[in-house]
Design a protein around this motif. Structure first.
Motif, PDB file in Angstrom:
ATOM      1  N   LEU A  36      52.714  24.307  63.424  1.00 22.48           N
ATOM      2  CA  LEU A  36      52.445  23.442  64.570  1.00 22.48           C
ATOM      3  C   LEU A  36      53.736  22.883  65.158  1.00 22.48           C
ATOM      4  N   ALA A  37      54.645  22.444  64.292  1.00 18.47           N
ATOM      5  CA  ALA A  37      55.912  21.879  64.761  1.00 18.47           C
ATOM      6  C   ALA A  37      56.746  22.940  65.469  1.00 18.47           C
ATOM      7  N   GLU A  38      56.717  24.160  64.956  1.00 19.50           N
ATOM      8  CA  GLU A  38      57.471  25.245  65.592  1.00 19.50           C
ATOM      9  C   GLU A  38      56.896  25.559  66.969  1.00 19.50           C
ATOM     10  N   ALA A  39      55.563  25.610  67.055  1.00 16.63           N
ATOM     11  CA  ALA A  39      54.919  25.882  68.343  1.00 16.63           C
ATOM     12  C   ALA A  39      55.204  24.756  69.332  1.00 16.63           C
ATOM     13  N   GLU A  40      55.221  23.528  68.835  1.00 17.04           N
ATOM     14  CA  GLU A  40      55.512  22.390  69.696  1.00 17.04           C
ATOM     15  C   GLU A  40      56.947  22.460  70.222  1.00 17.04           C
ATOM     16  N   ALA A  41      57.878  22.871  69.360  1.00 14.71           N
ATOM     17  CA  ALA A  41      59.285  22.969  69.766  1.00 14.71           C
ATOM     18  C   ALA A  41      59.497  24.084  70.780  1.00 14.71           C
ATOM     19  N   LEU A  42      58.722  25.168  70.685  1.00 19.21           N
ATOM     20  CA  LEU A  42      58.880  26.294  71.597  1.00 19.21           C
ATOM     21  C   LEU A  42      58.133  26.102  72.918  1.00 19.21           C
ATOM     22  N   ALA A  43      57.176  25.165  72.940  1.00 19.11           N
ATOM     23  CA  ALA A  43      56.380  24.940  74.142  1.00 19.11           C
ATOM     24  C   ALA A  43      57.260  24.359  75.245  1.00 19.11           C
ATOM     25  N   PRO A  44      57.009  24.772  76.488  1.00 18.17           N
ATOM     26  CA  PRO A  44      57.806  24.218  77.593  1.00 18.17           C
ATOM     27  C   PRO A  44      57.512  22.735  77.746  1.00 18.17           C
ATOM     28  N   LYS A  45      58.554  21.997  78.034  1.00 15.31           N
ATOM     29  CA  LYS A  45      58.418  20.550  78.208  1.00 15.31           C
ATOM     30  C   LYS A  45      57.863  20.269  79.591  1.00 15.31           C
ATOM     31  N   LYS A  46      56.884  19.379  79.666  1.00 13.41           N
ATOM     32  CA  LYS A  46      56.327  18.981  80.950  1.00 13.41           C
ATOM     33  C   LYS A  46      57.106  17.783  81.453  1.00 13.41           C
ATOM     34  N   ALA A  47      57.445  17.831  82.724  1.00 10.42           N
ATOM     35  CA  ALA A  47      58.162  16.712  83.329  1.00 10.42           C
ATOM     36  C   ALA A  47      57.184  15.551  83.510  1.00 10.42           C
ATOM     37  N   PRO A  48      57.627  14.317  83.296  1.00 14.80           N
ATOM     38  CA  PRO A  48      56.730  13.175  83.506  1.00 14.80           C
ATOM     39  C   PRO A  48      56.342  13.083  84.974  1.00 14.80           C
ATOM     40  N   LYS A  49      55.120  12.656  85.215  1.00 16.53           N
ATOM     41  CA  LYS A  49      54.638  12.550  86.593  1.00 16.53           C
ATOM     42  C   LYS A  49      55.334  11.390  87.286  1.00 16.53           C
ATOM     43  N   ALA A  50      55.791  11.654  88.495  1.00 10.86           N
ATOM     44  CA  ALA A  50      56.456  10.620  89.278  1.00 10.86           C
ATOM     45  C   ALA A  50      55.407   9.801  90.007  1.00 10.86           C
ATOM     46  N   THR A  51      55.665   8.508  90.135  1.00 12.71           N
ATOM     47  CA  THR A  51      54.707   7.657  90.828  1.00 12.71           C
ATOM     48  C   THR A  51      54.901   7.693  92.330  1.00 12.71           C
ATOM     49  N   GLY A  52      56.100   7.970  92.777  1.00  7.44           N
ATOM     50  CA  GLY A  52      56.370   7.999  94.211  1.00  7.44           C
ATOM     51  C   GLY A  52      56.689   9.399  94.678  1.00  7.44           C
ATOM     52  N   SER A  53      56.895   9.530  95.976  1.00  7.00           N
ATOM     53  CA  SER A  53      57.243  10.822  96.561  1.00  7.00           C
ATOM     54  C   SER A  53      58.718  11.115  96.323  1.00  7.00           C
ATOM     55  N   LYS A  54      59.052  12.358  96.064  1.00 10.43           N
ATOM     56  CA  LYS A  54      60.438  12.744  95.840  1.00 10.43           C
ATOM     57  C   LYS A  54      61.150  13.080  97.139  1.00 10.43           C
ATOM     58  N   THR A  55      60.395  13.343  98.197  1.00  7.63           N
ATOM     59  CA  THR A  55      61.024  13.673  99.468  1.00  7.63           C
ATOM     60  C   THR A  55      61.217  12.400 100.271  1.00  7.63           C
ATOM     61  N   PRO A  56      62.370  12.227 100.902  1.00  6.92           N
ATOM     62  CA  PRO A  56      62.591  11.013 101.689  1.00  6.92           C
ATOM     63  C   PRO A  56      61.681  10.990 102.905  1.00  6.92           C
ATOM     64  N   ALA A  57      61.283   9.801 103.329  1.00  5.06           N
ATOM     65  CA  ALA A  57      60.355   9.652 104.447  1.00  5.06           C
ATOM     66  C   ALA A  57      60.989  10.051 105.763  1.00  5.06           C
ATOM     67  N   SER A  58      62.319  10.002 105.868  1.00  6.33           N
ATOM     68  CA  SER A  58      62.976  10.319 107.133  1.00  6.33           C
ATOM     69  C   SER A  58      62.975  11.809 107.421  1.00  6.33           C
ATOM     70  N   LYS A  59      62.869  12.658 106.374  1.00  6.49           N
ATOM     71  CA  LYS A  59      62.867  14.102 106.573  1.00  6.49           C
ATOM     72  C   LYS A  59      61.527  14.675 106.127  1.00  6.49           C
ATOM     73  N   PRO A  60      60.655  15.036 107.081  1.00  7.54           N
ATOM     74  CA  PRO A  60      59.386  15.638 106.676  1.00  7.54           C
ATOM     75  C   PRO A  60      59.626  17.041 106.121  1.00  7.54           C
ATOM     76  N   ALA A  61      58.770  17.445 105.225  1.00 10.52           N
ATOM     77  CA  ALA A  61      58.874  18.773 104.631  1.00 10.52           C
ATOM     78  C   ALA A  61      58.644  19.826 105.704  1.00 10.52           C
ATOM     79  N   ALA A  62      59.152  21.015 105.460  1.00 11.97           N
ATOM     80  CA  ALA A  62      58.999  22.100 106.424  1.00 11.97           C
ATOM     81  C   ALA A  62      57.521  22.379 106.643  1.00 11.97           C
ATOM     82  N   GLY A  63      57.103  22.391 107.882  1.00 10.12           N
ATOM     83  CA  GLY A  63      55.707  22.661 108.204  1.00 10.12           C
ATOM     84  C   GLY A  63      54.822  21.427 108.115  1.00 10.12           C
ATOM     85  N   ALA A  64      55.401  20.255 107.838  1.00  5.49           N
ATOM     86  CA  ALA A  64      54.590  19.045 107.736  1.00  5.49           C
ATOM     87  C   ALA A  64      54.186  18.577 109.122  1.00  5.49           C
TER      88      ALA A  64
END
Length: 110
Positions: A36-64
Motif C-alpha cells: 500500500l505504501a509503495e502504491a501510495e508513493a507511486l501514485a500521482p500527487k493531486k494538486a490542492p484545490k484553489a479557492t480563487g481563480s488563477k487567471t487575472p480578472a483583467s485578462k479574459p481567457a481566450a474565447g471567453a
C-alpha cells in the motif's frame, strides 16, 4: 526510522485493527502495508484545490465571453447529491443494524 517505514507501520496497524486485532499475522499485515505504501508513493500527487481563480480578472481567457469590455463571471458549479447508498456505509469494526424479519403473508380470503 524513515518516513516510508513510518507509513508502512501506520498501514499495518490499520490493517491489524480492521481485521479485529488477530495474533500471529504481523508478517502478512506488514507485507500488505508495504504494498500500500509503495502504491501510495507511486501514485500521482493531486494538486490542492484553489479557492480563487488563477487567471487575472483583467485578462479574459481566450474565447471567453465579454460584457462591456469586462470578463463574464463563470457560472457557479452545481454539486450533485450523494447517492442514498453512500449514507449507509458502515465503518470497519462496526456491526450493521440487524433488520427485523418480515411477518409472513396471510393467504387471501376466498
Amino acid at each position: 526510522m524513515s518516513t516510508q517505514d513510518k507509513r508502512i507501520r501506520e498501514f499495518a496497524y490499520q490493517i491489524w485493527e480492521s481485521e479485529g486485532k488477530p495474533e500471529g499475522q504481523e508478517a502478512r499485515h506488514w507485507e500488505m502495508a508495504s504494498k500500500l505504501a509503495e502504491a501510495e508513493a507511486l501514485a500521482p500527487k493531486k494538486a490542492p484545490k484553489a479557492t480563487g481563480s488563477k487567471t487575472p480578472a483583467s485578462k479574459p481567457a481566450a474565447g471567453a465571453k465579454t460584457l462591456n469590455g469586462k470578463a463574464a463571471e463563470p457560472k457557479a458549479k452545481t454539486t450533485k447529491a450523494k447517492p442514498a447508498a453512500a449514507a449507509s456505509v458502515i465503518a470497519p469494526g462496526e456491526k450493521a443494524a440487524e433488520k427485523k424479519p418480515r411477518a409472513p403473508r396471510k393467504p387471501p380470503a376466498a
